[in-house]
Design a protein around this motif. Structure first.
Motif, short mmCIF file in Angstrom:
data_model
loop_
_atom_site.label_atom_id
_atom_site.label_comp_id
_atom_site.label_asym_id
_atom_site.label_seq_id
_atom_site.Cartn_x
_atom_site.Cartn_y
_atom_site.Cartn_z
N GLY A 160 -0.08 -35.02 -35.29
CA GLY A 160 -1.51 -35.17 -35.55
C GLY A 160 -1.80 -36.29 -36.54
N SER A 161 -1.11 -37.42 -36.34
CA SER A 161 -1.22 -38.52 -37.31
C SER A 161 -2.61 -39.16 -37.33
N TYR A 162 -3.40 -38.93 -36.31
CA TYR A 162 -4.74 -39.50 -36.24
C TYR A 162 -5.76 -38.74 -37.09
N VAL A 163 -5.40 -37.56 -37.56
CA VAL A 163 -6.34 -36.72 -38.32
C VAL A 163 -6.65 -37.38 -39.66
N SER A 164 -7.94 -37.54 -39.95
CA SER A 164 -8.38 -38.16 -41.21
C SER A 164 -9.24 -37.18 -41.98
N TYR A 165 -8.70 -36.65 -43.08
CA TYR A 165 -9.48 -35.74 -43.94
C TYR A 165 -10.62 -36.49 -44.62
N THR A 166 -10.35 -37.74 -44.99
CA THR A 166 -11.37 -38.54 -45.67
C THR A 166 -12.60 -38.71 -44.79
N TYR A 167 -12.36 -38.99 -43.51
CA TYR A 167 -13.48 -39.19 -42.59
C TYR A 167 -14.28 -37.90 -42.41
N VAL A 168 -13.60 -36.78 -42.18
CA VAL A 168 -14.29 -35.52 -41.91
C VAL A 168 -15.09 -35.07 -43.13
N PRO A 189 0.20 -28.91 -22.84
CA PRO A 189 0.78 -30.19 -23.29
C PRO A 189 1.76 -30.03 -24.44
N ILE A 190 1.53 -29.06 -25.32
CA ILE A 190 2.46 -28.77 -26.41
C ILE A 190 2.67 -27.26 -26.48
N GLY A 191 3.87 -26.84 -26.88
CA GLY A 191 4.18 -25.43 -26.97
C GLY A 191 4.47 -24.81 -25.62
N SER A 192 4.65 -23.49 -25.63
CA SER A 192 4.99 -22.77 -24.40
C SER A 192 3.88 -21.84 -23.93
N SER A 193 2.88 -21.60 -24.77
CA SER A 193 1.81 -20.66 -24.43
C SER A 193 0.50 -21.42 -24.28
N PRO A 206 -15.78 -36.02 -35.01
CA PRO A 206 -15.08 -35.25 -36.07
C PRO A 206 -14.36 -34.02 -35.54
N LEU A 207 -14.81 -33.47 -34.40
CA LEU A 207 -14.14 -32.30 -33.84
C LEU A 207 -12.72 -32.63 -33.38
N ILE A 208 -12.47 -33.88 -33.01
CA ILE A 208 -11.12 -34.31 -32.66
C ILE A 208 -10.18 -34.07 -33.84
N HIS A 209 -10.63 -34.39 -35.03
CA HIS A 209 -9.81 -34.26 -36.24
C HIS A 209 -9.61 -32.78 -36.60
N ILE A 210 -10.65 -31.99 -36.44
CA ILE A 210 -10.56 -30.56 -36.76
C ILE A 210 -9.58 -29.87 -35.83
N ILE A 211 -9.70 -30.13 -34.53
CA ILE A 211 -8.80 -29.50 -33.55
C ILE A 211 -7.38 -30.03 -33.71
N GLY A 212 -7.25 -31.32 -34.00
CA GLY A 212 -5.93 -31.89 -34.25
C GLY A 212 -5.26 -31.25 -35.46
N GLN A 213 -6.03 -31.02 -36.52
CA GLN A 213 -5.50 -30.36 -37.71
C GLN A 213 -5.09 -28.91 -37.41
N SER A 271 -13.88 -33.20 -26.94
CA SER A 271 -13.24 -32.72 -28.17
C SER A 271 -11.78 -32.35 -27.98
N CYS A 272 -11.21 -32.70 -26.81
CA CYS A 272 -9.78 -32.49 -26.55
C CYS A 272 -9.37 -31.02 -26.65
N ILE A 273 -10.13 -30.15 -26.01
CA ILE A 273 -9.80 -28.73 -26.01
C ILE A 273 -8.71 -28.43 -24.97
N LEU A 274 -8.80 -29.05 -23.79
CA LEU A 274 -7.85 -28.78 -22.70
C LEU A 274 -6.71 -29.80 -22.63
N PHE A 275 -6.74 -30.79 -23.50
CA PHE A 275 -5.67 -31.79 -23.54
C PHE A 275 -5.53 -32.26 -24.98
N ILE A 276 -4.60 -33.14 -25.23
CA ILE A 276 -4.40 -33.63 -26.59
C ILE A 276 -4.86 -35.08 -26.71
N PHE A 277 -5.27 -35.42 -27.89
CA PHE A 277 -5.82 -36.75 -28.17
C PHE A 277 -4.81 -37.85 -27.84
N ASP A 278 -3.53 -37.58 -28.06
CA ASP A 278 -2.49 -38.60 -27.86
C ASP A 278 -2.39 -39.04 -26.40
#
Length: 282
Positions: A249-257, A82-86, A231-238, A210-217
């Motif tokens: 990765g605008s959805y990532v919330s450090y405060t929440y994690v 979904p993002i990048g070339s690799s 919380p794993l969504i935020h960690i992987i997004g970061q 946890s969006c390992i094979l796709f992206i949250f967006d």
């Protein structure tokens, strides 16, 4: 003749003995705790892979090799990420934090049970057992992370721009949630007999959630709002935004994690401090 009377010497004032004793006791306890943690870390290294040829090398090579193998397999099935070339790099940015969290959480959750025999000695506390496992497995996961991403970068053209400070933040988030869930489960596994098997069942779908094979967006509503609480969504997004600067990765919330992690950690530690002796004797 007048007889000179000698005045008896005044007794010397001594520092309150309790002050010195208290400082010495605290100093002794700190060093004793550090020695106990060091001994528990060495025991962990020896019992985990001490009998195998290569020893601690396999603690790093085993999970790193597994992730690299899975990465190669999925790279064949999904050629365009979904993002990048690799796809290998895309998959690793999701899988490595996920497995790191799982390893730290599971090892921390079994800290007291693993060191139950040693906790009968007054010199070893449940905090020593927790800190030893947290330190050992956190360092191991950082080394696994380094091996995997270095290997992928050497053998593939990833077209990524890793930001080390942002990667360090993602690792800190992973360790925080892993430790927090582990400490909470360390109490729950001992207090509730059926919680361990139930927790294992609940964790099965998290590979997908946890969006390992796709992206949250790409997740449609209302499922995106529900997944946000994982919380794993935020960690992987970061982690992905650290490797792909073009990915916001605008959805990532450090405060929440970190807020969730500190809250669970404090609650678990409070429950263990209050009930760990009762649980040991039950």
């Amino acid at each position: 003749m007048s007889q000179t009377t000698s005045t008896p010497p005044l007794p010397q004032r001594r520092a309150p003995q309790g002050a010195h004793t208290l400082r010495e006791v605290r100093k002794h306890r700190r060093f004793a705790s550090l020695r106990a943690i060091g001994a528990l870390v060495l025991r962990e290294m020896q019992t985990s892979h001490g009998r195998a040829a290569g020893g601690y090398f396999w603690a790093i090579a085993e999970p790193a090799g597994g992730v690299i193998l899975l990465t190669l397999i999925f790279s064949v099935a999904f050629s365009s990420p979904p993002i990048g070339s690799s796809f290998a790099m895309f998959y690793a940015t999701g899988m490595v934090p996920f497995l790191g969290y799982m390893d730290i959480a599971n090892k921390t959750a079994n800290s007291v049970r693993y060191s139950a025999a040693l906790l009968t000695y007054p010199a070893v506390t449940f905090m020593d057992a927790l800190l030893a496992r947290i330190a050992y497995n956190s360092v191991t996961q950082i080394m696994v992370f380094t091996v995997i991403f270095t290997a992928i970068s050497l053998f593939e053209e990833t077209r990524t721009d890793p930001q080390l400070d942002q990667i360090a933040l993602a690792i800190a988030m992973m360790i925080m949630i892993g430790v927090a869930v582990g400490v909470m489960n360390c109490f729950l596994f001992e207090a509730i007999s059926w919680w361990g098997p139930l927790w294992g069942i609940l964790m099965k779908p998290f590979f997908i959630l946890s969006c390992i094979l796709f992206i949250f967006d790409d997740v449609p509503q209302p499922y995106q709002d529900w997944l946000w609480w994982n919380p794993l969504i935020h960690i992987i997004g970061q982690m992905r935004s650290a490797f792909y600067p073009g990915y916001p990765g605008s959805y990532v919330s450090y405060t929440y994690v970190f807020g969730l992690g500190l809250g669970l950690f404090a609650l678990g530690l409070m429950l263990l401090s209050r009930y760990h002796r009762d649980l040991q004797n039950s």
